[in-house]
Design a protein around this motif. Structure first.
Motif, mmCIF file in Angstrom:
data_model
loop_
_atom_site.group_PDB
_atom_site.id
_atom_site.type_symbol
_atom_site.label_atom_id
_atom_site.label_comp_id
_atom_site.label_asym_id
_atom_site.label_seq_id
_atom_site.Cartn_x
_atom_site.Cartn_y
_atom_site.Cartn_z
ATOM 1 N N LEU A 119 0.849 -1.190 0.000
ATOM 2 C CA LEU A 119 0.000 0.000 0.000
ATOM 3 C C LEU A 119 0.883 1.238 0.000
ATOM 4 N N ALA A 120 0.671 2.096 -0.995
ATOM 5 C CA ALA A 120 1.475 3.317 -1.099
ATOM 6 C C ALA A 120 1.061 4.311 -0.016
ATOM 7 N N ASP A 121 2.028 5.077 0.448
ATOM 8 C CA ASP A 121 1.780 6.123 1.443
ATOM 9 C C ASP A 121 1.737 7.514 0.816
ATOM 10 N N ALA A 122 2.336 7.665 -0.348
ATOM 11 C CA ALA A 122 2.509 8.979 -0.961
ATOM 12 C C ALA A 122 1.204 9.569 -1.453
ATOM 13 N N ARG A 123 1.119 10.887 -1.399
ATOM 14 C CA ARG A 123 0.084 11.599 -2.149
ATOM 15 C C ARG A 123 0.607 11.711 -3.573
ATOM 16 N N MET A 124 -0.223 11.402 -4.539
ATOM 17 C CA MET A 124 0.276 11.260 -5.904
ATOM 18 C C MET A 124 0.841 12.540 -6.492
ATOM 19 N N GLU A 125 0.374 13.702 -6.017
ATOM 20 C CA GLU A 125 0.900 14.958 -6.565
ATOM 21 C C GLU A 125 2.297 15.284 -6.033
ATOM 22 N N ASP A 126 2.767 14.510 -5.054
ATOM 23 C CA ASP A 126 4.107 14.696 -4.480
ATOM 24 C C ASP A 126 5.064 13.734 -5.176
ATOM 25 N N ARG A 127 5.716 14.200 -6.227
ATOM 26 C CA ARG A 127 6.520 13.316 -7.063
ATOM 27 C C ARG A 127 7.633 12.612 -6.273
ATOM 28 N N SER A 128 8.327 13.336 -5.416
ATOM 29 C CA SER A 128 9.427 12.728 -4.666
ATOM 30 C C SER A 128 8.917 11.612 -3.756
ATOM 31 N N ALA A 129 7.726 11.796 -3.166
ATOM 32 C CA ALA A 129 7.149 10.764 -2.310
ATOM 33 C C ALA A 129 6.715 9.552 -3.139
ATOM 34 N N VAL A 130 6.181 9.801 -4.336
ATOM 35 C CA VAL A 130 5.803 8.705 -5.236
ATOM 36 C C VAL A 130 7.042 7.883 -5.609
ATOM 37 N N VAL A 131 8.117 8.583 -5.980
ATOM 38 C CA VAL A 131 9.371 7.906 -6.331
ATOM 39 C C VAL A 131 9.879 7.078 -5.153
ATOM 40 N N ALA A 132 9.777 7.629 -3.957
ATOM 41 C CA ALA A 132 10.237 6.919 -2.764
ATOM 42 C C ALA A 132 9.450 5.623 -2.560
ATOM 43 N N ASP A 133 8.132 5.679 -2.756
ATOM 44 C CA ASP A 133 7.307 4.474 -2.613
ATOM 45 C C ASP A 133 7.669 3.431 -3.673
ATOM 46 N N ILE A 134 7.859 3.898 -4.900
ATOM 47 C CA ILE A 134 8.210 2.978 -5.990
ATOM 48 C C ILE A 134 9.547 2.300 -5.694
ATOM 49 N N GLU A 135 10.505 3.066 -5.233
ATOM 50 C CA GLU A 135 11.826 2.507 -4.940
ATOM 51 C C GLU A 135 11.790 1.585 -3.730
ATOM 52 N N LYS A 136 10.923 1.899 -2.772
ATOM 53 C CA LYS A 136 10.815 1.074 -1.566
ATOM 54 C C LYS A 136 10.176 -0.279 -1.853
ATOM 55 N N TYR A 137 9.089 -0.272 -2.623
ATOM 56 C CA TYR A 137 8.317 -1.503 -2.813
ATOM 57 C C TYR A 137 8.639 -2.247 -4.109
ATOM 58 N N LYS A 138 9.273 -1.565 -5.057
ATOM 59 C CA LYS A 138 9.698 -2.187 -6.319
ATOM 60 C C LYS A 138 8.574 -2.997 -6.995
ATOM 61 N N PRO A 139 7.453 -2.351 -7.285
ATOM 62 C CA PRO A 139 6.331 -3.073 -7.900
ATOM 63 C C PRO A 139 6.573 -3.379 -9.372
ATOM 64 N N THR A 140 5.933 -4.433 -9.836
ATOM 65 C CA THR A 140 5.871 -4.686 -11.281
ATOM 66 C C THR A 140 4.610 -4.051 -11.856
ATOM 67 N N HIS A 141 3.604 -3.863 -10.982
ATOM 68 C CA HIS A 141 2.316 -3.315 -11.412
ATOM 69 C C HIS A 141 1.800 -2.323 -10.367
ATOM 70 N N VAL A 142 1.388 -1.152 -10.815
ATOM 71 C CA VAL A 142 0.771 -0.156 -9.945
ATOM 72 C C VAL A 142 -0.717 -0.100 -10.247
ATOM 73 N N LEU A 143 -1.528 -0.097 -9.187
ATOM 74 C CA LEU A 143 -2.982 0.035 -9.312
ATOM 75 C C LEU A 143 -3.371 1.388 -8.738
ATOM 76 N N ASN A 144 -3.813 2.295 -9.599
ATOM 77 C CA ASN A 144 -4.164 3.645 -9.168
ATOM 78 C C ASN A 144 -5.670 3.752 -8.961
ATOM 79 N N ALA A 145 -6.077 3.592 -7.697
ATOM 80 C CA ALA A 145 -7.483 3.734 -7.334
ATOM 81 C C ALA A 145 -7.696 4.990 -6.507
ATOM 82 N N ALA A 146 -6.765 5.939 -6.614
ATOM 83 C CA ALA A 146 -6.872 7.191 -5.866
ATOM 84 C C ALA A 146 -7.607 8.237 -6.696
ATOM 85 N N GLY A 147 -7.894 9.362 -6.056
ATOM 86 C CA GLY A 147 -8.587 10.444 -6.756
ATOM 87 C C GLY A 147 -9.766 10.928 -5.942
ATOM 88 N N LEU A 148 -10.328 12.040 -6.357
ATOM 89 C CA LEU A 148 -11.455 12.642 -5.644
ATOM 90 C C LEU A 148 -12.737 12.515 -6.446
#
Length: 310
Positions: free
Chosen positions: A40-69
């Motif tokens: 489960l990602a912790d980053a807010r998607m508009e925060d690019r550095s936090a998104v990169v950190a999550d990607i590097e931490k979890y090393k996914p092959t597939h991202v599921l984007n169910a976020a949004g308003l």
């Protein structure tokens, strides 16, 4: 296809954005059921550095984007919170797609089909549905406006699958975001046939789509259309024979909502090509919603009565 690791030795690793949202929660349940590896990602998607950190931490092959308003209690919220809507639905979504693209990771984006509306070229009850290639013709709500913009931009990314969700439905008839729950609560509803998404049937297919590395746009609905009255008739048949409601026109509805609502039929040739077993909307509703409701009729009846305050 970049990001599709399933044909090699690597086990798929999913990373979910939108962990506290409705679809995000359902995806967690489904992945657990499948025994799949996910985080489960912790980053807010508009925060690019936090998104990169999550990607590097979890090393996914597939991202599921169910976020949004989508807004609370409904999309009218977006009319007075436009900057928040832009950050989440446009900037955030594009940021995540871009980060995934640069790293060769497949992304599934749970978007919306509420960017189309019946018109002279696509009349109600004509059986002619909007295809994946059709240009959105509905921007009556700010929510739909942002979603149409991001769909147009994100289709340039060859690692992204955009799923057009419509009027999502689950078996729990008291869950507030369930489309059926919404119309059960109203004394008056419009009566227009629409494409809809029965999540218990379709969400597992979305995970399989990710594994297959599918990209582009997919109308993510059951085949065919169903009207509000037809759904309420099913509720009456399976749960409460005494249930009553009345109809009002789109013009009358407009007096009690802030932003117009989308009504449409989406063409499902692509998804049926991938999943020939996909049930037509009315059959899916019976199997995944109303037959389970009938199996615990008294419990559902009581819960709905309490919810309606009567």
């Amino acid at each position: 296809m970049a990001g599709d690791k399933t044909n090699g030795a690597a086990e798929p690793v999913f990373l979910i954005f939108g962990k506290s949202g409705w679809i995000g929660g359902l995806l967690q349940e489904e992945l657990k059921k499948q025994g799949a590896k996910f985080h489960l990602a912790d980053a807010r998607m508009e925060d690019r550095s936090a998104v990169v950190a999550d990607i590097e931490k979890y090393k996914p092959t597939h991202v599921l984007n169910a976020a949004g308003l989508t807004g609370r209690p409904n999309v009218d919220w977006c009319e007075t919170h436009k900057l928040e809507t832009i950050r989440a639905n446009v900037i955030g979504c594009l940021t995540l797609a871009d980060v995934c693209n640069q790293r060769g990771i497949h992304m599934t984006y749970y978007g919306t089909g509420c960017i189309f509306h019946y018109d002279d070229d696509f009349p109600v009850n004509s059986g002619k549905g909007f295809k994946e290639s059709d240009k959105p013709n509905f921007t009556g709500s700010y929510y739909s406006h942002t979603k149409a913009i991001v769909e147009d931009l994100i289709k340039q990314y060859d690692n992204v699958l955009t799923l057009r969700v419509r009027m999502p439905i689950i078996a729990d008839l008291t869950y507030p975001r369930n489309f059926i729950t919404k119309i059960i609560k109203y004394d008056k509803v419009i009566n227009i046939p629409n494409s809809m998404t029965v999540l218990p049937e379709l969400l597992p297919m979305s995970i399989e789509m990710a594994k297959r590395g599918l990209t582009g746009i997919m109308n993510f609905t059951n085949p065919g259309a169903v009207s509000h009255n037809e759904i309420l008739e099913m509720y009456k048949e399976y749960v409460d024979p005494e249930f009553t409601w009345s109809n009002f026109s789109v013009e009358e509805q407009a007096k009690v909502i802030v932003a117009p609502r989308s009504n449409n039929l989406l063409d499902t040739a692509r998804i049926e090509g991938e999943f020939p077993e996909l049930l037509p909307i009315k059959e899916s509703l019976r199997k995944y919603v109303f037959e389970p409701a009938a199996a615990k009729k008294d419990e559902v009846y009581k819960a709905v009565k309490e919810m309606r305050g009567r």
